[in-house]
Every structure is written in C-alpha cells, then in structure tokens.
Design a protein around this motif. Structure first.
Motif, PDB file in Angstrom:
ATOM      1  N   ASP A 228      -2.004  32.063  18.870  1.00  0.00           N
ATOM      2  CA  ASP A 228      -0.864  32.978  18.970  1.00  0.00           C
ATOM      3  C   ASP A 228       0.452  32.217  18.858  1.00  0.00           C
ATOM      4  O   ASP A 228       1.410  32.705  18.231  1.00  0.00           O
ATOM      5  CB  ASP A 228      -0.922  33.745  20.290  1.00  0.00           C
ATOM      6  CG  ASP A 228      -2.037  34.783  20.321  1.00  0.00           C
ATOM      7  OD1 ASP A 228      -2.538  35.151  19.236  1.00  0.00           O
ATOM      8  OD2 ASP A 228      -2.405  35.224  21.429  1.00  0.00           O
ATOM      9  N   ARG A 229       0.518  31.031  19.443  1.00  0.00           N
ATOM     10  CA  ARG A 229       1.731  30.220  19.349  1.00  0.00           C
ATOM     11  C   ARG A 229       1.988  29.795  17.905  1.00  0.00           C
ATOM     12  O   ARG A 229       3.121  29.867  17.416  1.00  0.00           O
ATOM     13  CB  ARG A 229       1.614  29.000  20.249  1.00  0.00           C
ATOM     14  CG  ARG A 229       2.855  28.102  20.239  1.00  0.00           C
ATOM     15  CD  ARG A 229       2.790  27.033  21.312  1.00  0.00           C
ATOM     16  NE  ARG A 229       1.611  26.179  21.185  1.00  0.00           N
ATOM     17  CZ  ARG A 229       0.594  26.164  22.060  1.00  0.00           C
ATOM     18  NH1 ARG A 229       0.606  26.955  23.118  1.00  0.00           N
ATOM     19  NH2 ARG A 229      -0.426  25.364  21.869  1.00  0.00           N
TER      20      ARG A 229
ATOM     21  N   CYS B 197      -3.286  22.825  15.441  1.00  0.00           N
ATOM     22  CA  CYS B 197      -3.749  24.010  16.168  1.00  0.00           C
ATOM     23  C   CYS B 197      -5.269  24.014  16.199  1.00  0.00           C
ATOM     24  O   CYS B 197      -5.915  23.845  15.165  1.00  0.00           O
ATOM     25  CB  CYS B 197      -3.235  25.286  15.505  1.00  0.00           C
ATOM     26  SG  CYS B 197      -3.797  26.820  16.297  1.00  0.00           S
TER      27      CYS B 197
ATOM     28  N   ASP C 293      -8.812  28.154  20.408  1.00  0.00           N
ATOM     29  CA  ASP C 293      -7.938  28.386  21.561  1.00  0.00           C
ATOM     30  C   ASP C 293      -6.991  29.527  21.214  1.00  0.00           C
ATOM     31  O   ASP C 293      -6.067  29.367  20.406  1.00  0.00           O
ATOM     32  CB  ASP C 293      -7.158  27.096  21.858  1.00  0.00           C
ATOM     33  CG  ASP C 293      -6.209  27.219  23.046  1.00  0.00           C
ATOM     34  OD1 ASP C 293      -5.888  28.353  23.455  1.00  0.00           O
ATOM     35  OD2 ASP C 293      -5.773  26.176  23.550  1.00  0.00           O
ATOM     36  N   SER C 294      -7.200  30.695  21.812  1.00  0.00           N
ATOM     37  CA  SER C 294      -6.416  31.873  21.435  1.00  0.00           C
ATOM     38  C   SER C 294      -4.936  31.696  21.729  1.00  0.00           C
ATOM     39  O   SER C 294      -4.073  32.183  20.974  1.00  0.00           O
ATOM     40  CB  SER C 294      -6.945  33.123  22.140  1.00  0.00           C
ATOM     41  OG  SER C 294      -6.778  33.029  23.541  1.00  0.00           O
ATOM     42  N   THR C 295      -4.590  30.996  22.800  1.00  0.00           N
ATOM     43  CA  THR C 295      -3.183  30.758  23.122  1.00  0.00           C
ATOM     44  C   THR C 295      -2.526  29.898  22.053  1.00  0.00           C
ATOM     45  O   THR C 295      -1.403  30.176  21.618  1.00  0.00           O
ATOM     46  CB  THR C 295      -3.047  30.087  24.503  1.00  0.00           C
ATOM     47  OG1 THR C 295      -3.628  30.935  25.498  1.00  0.00           O
ATOM     48  CG2 THR C 295      -1.593  29.822  24.843  1.00  0.00           C
ATOM     49  N   ALA C 296      -3.230  28.865  21.617  1.00  0.00           N
ATOM     50  CA  ALA C 296      -2.697  27.987  20.566  1.00  0.00           C
ATOM     51  C   ALA C 296      -2.542  28.751  19.258  1.00  0.00           C
ATOM     52  O   ALA C 296      -1.561  28.554  18.521  1.00  0.00           O
ATOM     53  CB  ALA C 296      -3.618  26.782  20.378  1.00  0.00           C
TER      54      ALA C 296
END
Length: 274
Positions: free
Chosen positions: A71-72, A62, A66-69
C-alpha cells in the motif's frame, strides 16, 4: 506513440530476468514506470538503465507479501507519477535451490526413462515453511498489488492488469514443485474471477502462463546438465527451445494496451508443450 505512451505502469519483481525485460519493453513503448523488488542493488541498476534510455522511472524496494509495504509503494507511485494505469504482477518465488534442482532432475528422468512407476515423494517431504513461503509471495502478493491498483483504477473506470502465472498452474510438467504449481494455479483462478468482476469498468485483467523462459537462472541450470539430460528435457518442447524474454515481454505489452477485447483470459505461450 506507443500503445501505452504516457501511462503509469507498475512492474513488480522488476530487478532482473523477465521483470526487467517487461520494464524495458514498456519503457520503449512510452510507459512511465514504477518498479519494485526486494533485490535493491539490482533494482537500482535496472532503474538507472531505463533512465539512461530516457524513461520516467520511480523505483522503490518492496516485499509484495507485506500488505503495508504494498500500500505504501502504490501511494508513493501515485505521488511520484500519478494513478496507476497498468499493473504487471511479475514478482514470484521460483524453485531454484539445490533441493528444487534435485527434484526437477528426478522428475524429468522419471518422465523420459522407462522405469518402474511409483511415487516420487515430493509432497510428503515438503515442510510447512517451504509451502507457506511460496503462497506469501506468489498468491498473497498478487492479491495485495491487485487490490491496491484497483483502488486507483476503479474510480477512473480504466486499467489493465497482467498476471504472470505459469504452465505449472495448467499442467503436470512441474510436478517436481507442487508448492509452485499450486500457487500459479491460484493466480490463474484469481485472474478469471477478478477479470469477470471488473471488466464492466473497462479494467481488463488477464494472465500469461509461460512455458520455459530463457532467463539467466534457467540457462545456468541447463549448463549444469549433461548433454543427455538436457536433450531429455527438450523432448517436452515441440519448438525445441525456451521462449525468449523479449517474446514474453511483447505479449505483456499487448495485454497492457487498449487494442484488445480480452478479459479474464489465460494465454500460455509455451512452444507447443501444452
């Protein structure tokens, strides 16, 4: 049973160095670990070592900038282990390239040698890319991970967050790296603000601001110095040595547990430097 026995503990930047030592210390105390890093082979090596100790480990690459990464990763952690109890924001960029080393050497010599004073010219020569890259990981990453963790902690009214800042955010000892110093100062201010915000929900947010850490990377740097330069550097440290990985990790373990009343505090283990 340890102070965090059975708790789900996220450690970012866990592949090596201080992050690995923190993960090992939490695992030895009974923590169930969720580990992330961008260094995939080293991350898998760390996870395998912890599993061989009997630890329950979820590990996934991770990039915390990267905010998307992020949250995932937190969603996958909750699915694999359960909601997060402890977050250690350790992932960070540290000045370690040839240009960084040259600046550090100039600064240490400037501090310890009686020469005419003038600007060292570090900030005026810094590029936009160099500046922004450090903010992406060291500050935005801490925010993204904290936000994701709080979304799991706040409904349960319990949690512990430990941010790894640096003496660079408190003092001028790292004037050779103004981008790094600025980001660690931001982490300190963020810790104080969020620490006050969420303490009423029994979520305690604190930071440690280490002085020198005896990581393999810093040991390599010391090995490249001549004896005189190495001795000059240690003139800054009354204890006469760097802090060990185990010493710093032990403090993280304490702050991750429930047996304290600390909220929004900045603790700086630094051997008397500051």
């Amino acid at each position: 049973m340890g102070s965090i026995d059975g708790k789900v503990c996220v450690v970012t930047g866990a592949a090596r160095g201080l992050g690995r030592a923190i993960a090992q210390t939490l695992a030895a105390d009974g923590g169930r670990l969720a580990l992330c890093d961008v260094l995939e082979p080293a991350l898998e090596e760390t996870a395998a070592g912890l599993r061989s100790m009997g630890a329950d480990v979820f590990a996934s690459p991770c990039d915390v900038s990267d905010s998307t990464a992020v949250d995932r990763f937190f969603a996958e952690t909750a699915q694999a282990l359960g909601p997060v109890d402890v977050l250690v924001n350790n992932a960070a960029l540290v000045p370690g390239g040839p240009d960084d080393e040259a600046r550090r050497n100039r600064h240490y010599a400037w501090l310890t040698t009686p020469v005419e004073r003038g600007t060292l010219g570090f900030t005026s020569a810094m590029t936009d890319t160099e500046w922004l890259r450090f903010w992406g990981v060291n500050v935005h990453g801490v925010f993204f991970c904290t936000r994701a963790a709080l979304r799991q902690m706040e409904p349960r009214r319990h949690g512990r967050i430990v941010n790894i800042a640096s003496i660079a955010g408190l003092s001028a000892y790292s004037a050779h790296s103004p981008h790094y110093s600025a980001t660690k100062g931001a982490v300190i201010a963020f810790t104080r603000s969020v620490g006050a915000e969420v303490a009423g929900a029994n979520i305690f947010v604190n930071a440690i601001a280490p002085g020198g850490v005896a990581t393999p990377m810093f040991d390599d740097y010391l090995a490249r110095l001549d004896p005189e330069a190495r001795n000059r550097m240690f003139q800054f440290v009354p204890a006469g040595r760097l802090g060990s990985l185990e010493e710093y990790a032990g403090l993280v373990l304490y702050l991750a547990g429930d047996n304290h009343y600390l909220a929004g505090q900045i603790i700086s283990p630094n051997g008397g430097m500051f």
